[in-house]
Design an enzyme around this catalytic site. Structure first.
Site, PDB file in Angstrom:
ATOM      1  N   HIS A 239       0.799  -1.235   0.000  1.00  0.00           N
ATOM      2  CA  HIS A 239       0.000   0.000   0.000  1.00  0.00           C
ATOM      3  C   HIS A 239       0.838   1.295   0.000  1.00  0.00           C
ATOM      4  O   HIS A 239       0.677   2.154  -0.859  1.00  0.00           O
ATOM      5  CB  HIS A 239      -0.871   0.042   1.256  1.00  0.00           C
ATOM      6  CG  HIS A 239      -1.718  -1.144   1.484  1.00  0.00           C
ATOM      7  ND1 HIS A 239      -2.879  -1.393   0.791  1.00  0.00           N
ATOM      8  CD2 HIS A 239      -1.598  -2.181   2.369  1.00  0.00           C
ATOM      9  CE1 HIS A 239      -3.439  -2.501   1.234  1.00  0.00           C
ATOM     10  NE2 HIS A 239      -2.686  -3.003   2.187  1.00  0.00           N
TER      11      HIS A 239
HETATM   12  C1  BDR Z   1      -2.474   0.739   5.620  1.00  0.00           C
HETATM   13  O1  BDR Z   1      -2.607   0.196   6.943  1.00  0.00           O
HETATM   14  C2  BDR Z   1      -1.383  -0.303   7.395  1.00  0.00           C
HETATM   15  O2  BDR Z   1      -1.523  -1.596   7.846  1.00  0.00           O
HETATM   16  C3  BDR Z   1      -0.403  -0.193   6.261  1.00  0.00           C
HETATM   17  O3  BDR Z   1       0.873   0.179   6.724  1.00  0.00           O
HETATM   18  C4  BDR Z   1      -0.994   0.842   5.354  1.00  0.00           C
HETATM   19  O4  BDR Z   1      -0.544   2.136   5.702  1.00  0.00           O
HETATM   20  C5  BDR Z   1      -3.224  -0.156   4.651  1.00  0.00           C
HETATM   21  O5  BDR Z   1      -4.566  -0.220   4.998  1.00  0.00           O
END
Ligand code: BDR
Ligand code: CA
Length: 312
Positions: A239
């Site tokens: 992400h």
């Molecule tokens: C986001 O949530 C976290 O777990 C990850 O680092 C990312 O920023 C994805 O939903």
């Protein structure tokens, strides 16, 4: 040269994101600010220091931010393991750098005030620090080029069926930044980050290229297992690196201007991000946000892979 501040809660995918920016020749990484999210603030801060050290960038200042959401009890998950780096954090070496004496908001204000060109801020954790910055220092907004935020999910969530993790941890902060404020924002939601997921071949190319790639790839098994269990996905969803890619190469993601709303209740939709996808003629009630819903995903994957394999 793009001046960046990364606001982060490392975090396995945060580690990839920091590594992507840390040695890019077109990036002046002014600092990294930390926030509680994937794990508590002590761990996210320690992880930020150690990741920068791994990347050969102990010179980049790290300032400590909020240890909890604006007005909610802590919400966490186990996606990133008991150290925030998939259980591999203890193996990547320890930074000899200390944290900056300033808190994250003061640090950002100082950096923005001193900047001769507008600065891009890349929030890749809960939006607590950013909401505090904008609320307490409205005059600083003119120094922000844009916020490139990883957060939200228009067509569904990851931590719940409706909510994306970063917004779910601090929905009130997200609402302040995405609905109430008027600073330019590019939102990078699950809708695009899920599409840009990579598989074993991509990861082994990164892992075999250099020591940094090897340590990054070694952080991923626990995180991938979480996604397998919760979301039914077997690939690696990076992400936060997608948001940093957009910050480094503006336009690599294709955006649509949308009016957003955040569910700040405690009901089953808590932390959900709603986008008005209707095409009505009425003017929007709130500002519009550029939401990244599409990209040339092969180009995107190749961009991140090539950067991680060639800069270290
Ligand atoms: C986001 O949530 C976290 O777990 C990850 O680092 C990312 O920023 C994805 O939903
Ligand atoms: Ca994150």
């Amino acid at each position: 040269m793009r001046r960046l501040i990364i606001d982060t809660d490392p975090g396995v995918d945060d580690a990839f994101a920091i590594a992507l920016a840390a040695r890019h020749p077109d990036v002046d990484l002014l600092g990294v600010t930390t926030v509680a999210g994937n794990i508590g603030i002590e761990h996210t801060t320690r992880n930020a220091l150690n990741i920068l050290s791994l990347c050969g960038r102990e010179d980049v200042p790290v300032a400590v931010g909020a240890d909890k959401a604006l007005c909610r009890p802590p919400r966490t998950d186990d996606a990133h393991g008991n150290d925030g780096l998939g259980g591999h954090g203890y193996n990547i070496g320890t930074s000899s750098a200390s944290v900056d004496p300033r808190d994250a908001v003061t640090f950002m204000v100082d950096q923005l005030s001193a900047a001769t060109e507008p600065v891009t801020i890349v929030p890749i954790g809960p939006l607590t620090n950013i909401a505090l910055l904008l609320a307490a220092h409205p005059g600083i907004k003119s120094k922000i080029d844009r916020l490139v935020i990883m957060g939200g999910g228009i067509s569904g969530g990851n931590i719940t069926s409706t909510a994306e993790f970063n917004v779910w941890v601090d929905p009130e902060a997200a609402r302040r930044v995405l609905v109430v404020e008027d600073v330019p924002v590019t939102l990078v939601p699950l809708d695009i980050t899920m599409k840009c997921a990579v598989g074993d071949e991509w990861l082994s190319a990164v892992s075999s290229a250099n020591a940094v790639g090897r340590e990054l790839a070694a952080m991923t098994p626990h995180y991938r297992e979480f996604y397998r269990q919760e979301v039914g996905r077997d690939d690696f969803i990076m992400h936060d690196a997608i948001a940093v890619a957009e910050a480094i190469r503006p336009g690599i993601l294709k955006t649509t201007p949308l009016e957003l709303e955040i569910d700040c209740t405690d009901g089953p939709g808590s932390g959900a991000t709603f986008a008005d996808l209707r095409n009505g003629l009425k003017p929007p009630a709130h500002r519009l946000v550029d939401v990244a819903l599409d990209a040339d995903v092969d180009e995107l994957r190749a961009f991140v892979r090539d950067e991680l394999t060639s800069r270290y």
